[in-house]
Design a protein around this motif. Structure first.
Motif, short mmCIF file in Angstrom:
data_model
loop_
_atom_site.label_atom_id
_atom_site.label_comp_id
_atom_site.label_asym_id
_atom_site.label_seq_id
_atom_site.Cartn_x
_atom_site.Cartn_y
_atom_site.Cartn_z
N MET A 178 5.01 2.69 -4.73
CA MET A 178 5.01 1.31 -5.19
C MET A 178 5.61 0.36 -4.15
O MET A 178 5.18 -0.80 -4.07
CB MET A 178 5.79 1.18 -6.50
CG MET A 178 5.20 1.92 -7.67
SD MET A 178 6.24 1.71 -9.14
CE MET A 178 5.40 2.77 -10.32
N TYR A 179 6.58 0.81 -3.40
CA TYR A 179 7.26 -0.09 -2.47
C TYR A 179 6.96 0.22 -1.01
O TYR A 179 7.57 -0.36 -0.11
CB TYR A 179 8.76 -0.11 -2.71
CG TYR A 179 9.47 1.24 -2.68
CD1 TYR A 179 9.82 1.82 -1.46
CD2 TYR A 179 9.78 1.90 -3.85
CE1 TYR A 179 10.47 3.04 -1.42
CE2 TYR A 179 10.43 3.13 -3.82
CZ TYR A 179 10.77 3.70 -2.61
OH TYR A 179 11.41 4.91 -2.58
N THR A 180 6.03 1.13 -0.74
CA THR A 180 5.63 1.43 0.63
C THR A 180 4.14 1.19 0.80
O THR A 180 3.35 1.44 -0.11
CB THR A 180 5.96 2.89 0.99
OG1 THR A 180 5.30 3.77 0.05
CG2 THR A 180 7.45 3.14 0.96
N ARG A 181 3.76 0.74 1.97
CA ARG A 181 2.34 0.54 2.26
C ARG A 181 1.66 1.87 2.57
O ARG A 181 2.26 2.74 3.21
CB ARG A 181 2.17 -0.40 3.46
CG ARG A 181 2.48 -1.86 3.17
CD ARG A 181 2.26 -2.72 4.40
NE ARG A 181 2.42 -4.13 4.10
CZ ARG A 181 1.44 -4.93 3.68
NH1 ARG A 181 0.21 -4.43 3.55
NH2 ARG A 181 1.67 -6.19 3.42
N PRO A 182 0.41 2.03 2.15
CA PRO A 182 -0.30 3.26 2.49
C PRO A 182 -0.56 3.31 4.00
O PRO A 182 -0.96 2.32 4.61
CB PRO A 182 -1.61 3.14 1.71
CG PRO A 182 -1.79 1.67 1.49
CD PRO A 182 -0.41 1.11 1.34
N GLU A 183 -0.31 4.45 4.61
CA GLU A 183 -0.45 4.57 6.05
C GLU A 183 -1.91 4.47 6.47
O GLU A 183 -2.77 5.19 5.98
CB GLU A 183 0.14 5.90 6.52
CG GLU A 183 0.21 6.04 8.02
CD GLU A 183 0.93 7.30 8.46
OE1 GLU A 183 0.91 7.60 9.67
OE2 GLU A 183 1.52 7.97 7.59
N GLY A 184 -2.19 3.54 7.37
CA GLY A 184 -3.53 3.41 7.92
C GLY A 184 -4.55 2.79 7.00
O GLY A 184 -5.75 2.80 7.31
N ARG A 185 -4.12 2.23 5.87
CA ARG A 185 -5.06 1.62 4.92
C ARG A 185 -4.51 0.28 4.45
O ARG A 185 -3.30 0.06 4.40
CB ARG A 185 -5.27 2.51 3.68
CG ARG A 185 -5.79 3.88 3.95
CD ARG A 185 -5.90 4.67 2.65
NE ARG A 185 -6.97 4.19 1.80
CZ ARG A 185 -7.20 4.64 0.55
NH1 ARG A 185 -6.39 5.54 0.02
NH2 ARG A 185 -8.20 4.16 -0.16
N ARG A 186 -5.42 -0.59 4.10
CA ARG A 186 -5.02 -1.81 3.42
C ARG A 186 -4.98 -1.54 1.92
O ARG A 186 -5.55 -0.56 1.44
CB ARG A 186 -5.98 -2.96 3.77
CG ARG A 186 -5.81 -3.42 5.20
CD ARG A 186 -6.69 -4.59 5.55
NE ARG A 186 -8.10 -4.22 5.60
CZ ARG A 186 -9.07 -5.06 5.94
NH1 ARG A 186 -8.79 -6.31 6.25
NH2 ARG A 186 -10.32 -4.65 5.96
N ARG A 187 -4.31 -2.45 1.19
CA ARG A 187 -4.12 -2.23 -0.25
C ARG A 187 -4.52 -3.49 -1.01
O ARG A 187 -4.17 -4.60 -0.64
CB ARG A 187 -2.66 -1.89 -0.53
CG ARG A 187 -2.31 -1.82 -2.00
CD ARG A 187 -0.86 -1.41 -2.21
NE ARG A 187 -0.70 0.04 -2.13
CZ ARG A 187 0.47 0.67 -2.28
NH1 ARG A 187 1.57 -0.04 -2.47
NH2 ARG A 187 0.53 1.98 -2.22
N ALA A 188 -5.26 -3.29 -2.11
CA ALA A 188 -5.66 -4.38 -2.99
C ALA A 188 -5.14 -4.11 -4.39
O ALA A 188 -5.21 -2.98 -4.88
CB ALA A 188 -7.18 -4.53 -3.02
N LEU A 189 -4.65 -5.16 -5.03
CA LEU A 189 -4.16 -5.08 -6.40
C LEU A 189 -5.10 -5.87 -7.31
O LEU A 189 -5.49 -6.98 -6.98
CB LEU A 189 -2.75 -5.67 -6.50
CG LEU A 189 -2.17 -5.76 -7.91
CD1 LEU A 189 -1.68 -4.40 -8.36
CD2 LEU A 189 -1.05 -6.79 -7.97
N ILE A 190 -5.45 -5.28 -8.44
CA ILE A 190 -6.27 -5.95 -9.44
C ILE A 190 -5.48 -5.99 -10.74
O ILE A 190 -4.92 -4.98 -11.17
CB ILE A 190 -7.61 -5.20 -9.67
CG1 ILE A 190 -8.39 -5.08 -8.36
CG2 ILE A 190 -8.45 -5.90 -10.74
CD1 ILE A 190 -9.62 -4.19 -8.47
N THR A 191 -5.41 -7.16 -11.38
CA THR A 191 -4.69 -7.25 -12.65
C THR A 191 -5.24 -8.37 -13.51
O THR A 191 -5.77 -9.36 -13.01
CB THR A 191 -3.18 -7.47 -12.42
OG1 THR A 191 -2.51 -7.46 -13.69
CG2 THR A 191 -2.90 -8.79 -11.73
#
Length: 358
Positions: A178-191
């Motif tokens: 939850m508090y770390t970025r995925p290594e080598g990937r971007r992250r998108a949140l949907i809510t």
């Protein structure tokens, strides 16, 4: 000092007022939150002492329909616990209460949507209650606190004491992802916030959106009520879905897709996350227009897709644009800096204390 905070409508109202209420408690003041039964759990989750005044959720824009019952419930409460000051929000019922009690009144809202017309209508609808209570007029608030960054305030908004947005949401056990970025990937949140199970994207294309994002190598998180995970989790492929503390995960995201709720939008702005907003009502559309007008978001109107574009493609194309153009993130970070420079709840509390002292 005894301060009565009053909220109604959605959980966002509880989360919005929680930082100021917490600041007052930390300063040694007595605080009570008067709210509707559906908001009790949210109040408890952020550590506020809450009293239920009505069984049903208050609907904004219906002050005239529910005012008598709400005022009577508040008068019963204040007959047992007499406040020195009342804090209210979008509804003008707490303003009537403060006038009746002859104590200062503070209006505390996120003023991003034009409200002058609705305010005039609400005040007119409350006239019978003023007469019933022997009041000749409804005085202006003694202090108007606005959580909206000045750059997003609508034209003609009344003068206000700006206050910094401090994220507050219901928490759960925090895990490292939850508090770390995925290594080598971007992250998108949907809510879709707390009103709906999942986001109703144009053309009912949530699954397509997830597939497009994951296919592009983006990790997808869906912040939703627990029952949404049970109902939709298996249908949406390789995603994390469930209740995710938005304030914790937001700083790790490169994009957020949401419904235009106040808590959601400002928590994402606070973290510098560009947004694609699919408004689910008129208020959400006003939020989307303001944030997109600043260049920090894209408005995907489900009822008005661009010419030649299918409704389901609107959200997907918008996500591609935000992820491919760094200007959206730059503009959002500018808003975050503006918000961070505003007075804190502790600073604004001093103005409230001065109202009672004078």
């Amino acid at each position: 000092m005894k301060i009565l905070f009053t909220v109604g409508g959605s959980q966002a109202a509880v989360f919005g007022v929680a930082p100021l209420a917490a600041a007052a408690r930390n300063a040694g003041h007595e605080v009570l939150l008067a709210a509707d039964e559906p908001l009790m759990a949210a109040a408890q989750s952020v550590g506020l002492p809450a009293v239920c005044i009505t069984a049903e959720r208050m609907r904004y824009g219906q002050d005239g329909m529910t005012a008598a019952a709400r005022i009577d419930a508040l008068l019963d409460l204040t007959g047992q616990w007499s406040p020195d000051l009342v804090v209210g929000g979008l509804s003008h019922v707490p303003r009537v209460l403060a006038a009746r009690l002859k104590v200062p009144y503070v209006r505390h809202i996120w003023h991003i949507a034009p409200m002058a017309r609705r305010d005039r209508t609400a005040v007119a609808e409350l006239q019978p209650q003023l007469e019933r209570l022997g009041l000749t007029e409804l005085p202006d608030p003694d202090l108007f606190i606005d959580l909206c960054p000045p750059s997003l305030r609508p034209p003609g908004a009344p003068a206000a004491r700006s206050m910094r947005w401090v994220p507050r949401v219901t928490q759960r056990r925090v895990e490292p992802w939850m508090y770390t970025r995925p290594e080598g990937r971007r992250r998108a949140l949907i809510t879709a916030g707390t009103r709906n199970l999942v986001l109703d994207t144009p053309g009912s294309s949530l699954r397509r959106l997830v597939e497009e994002l994951t296919g592009a190598g983006v990790e997808v998180l869906i912040a939703a009520l627990p029952e949404a995970a049970e109902r939709y989790g298996a249908q949406l492929g390789d995603v994390r879905i469930g209740w995710i503390p938005l304030d914790v995960v937001a700083p790790t995201c490169d994009l957020a897709v949401h419904h235009g709720g106040a808590t959601t939008a400002m928590t994402l702005i606070n973290a510098g996350v560009p947004q694609l907003i699919v408004p689910d009502n008129g208020y959400g559309k006003a939020v989307a227009e303001a944030v997109s007008g600043f260049g920090a978001a894209i408005l995907a109107d489900p009822h008005r897709p661009p010419a030649g574009q299918e409704p389901g493609e609107t959200v997907v194309a918008g996500c591609r644009e935000i992820l491919g153009d760094p200007r959206y993130a730059e503009r959002t970070r500018a808003l975050a800096r503006e918000s961070a420079a505003l007075p804190t709840p502790d600073e604004v509390l001093r103005d409230i204390e001065a109202l009672v002292a004078r």
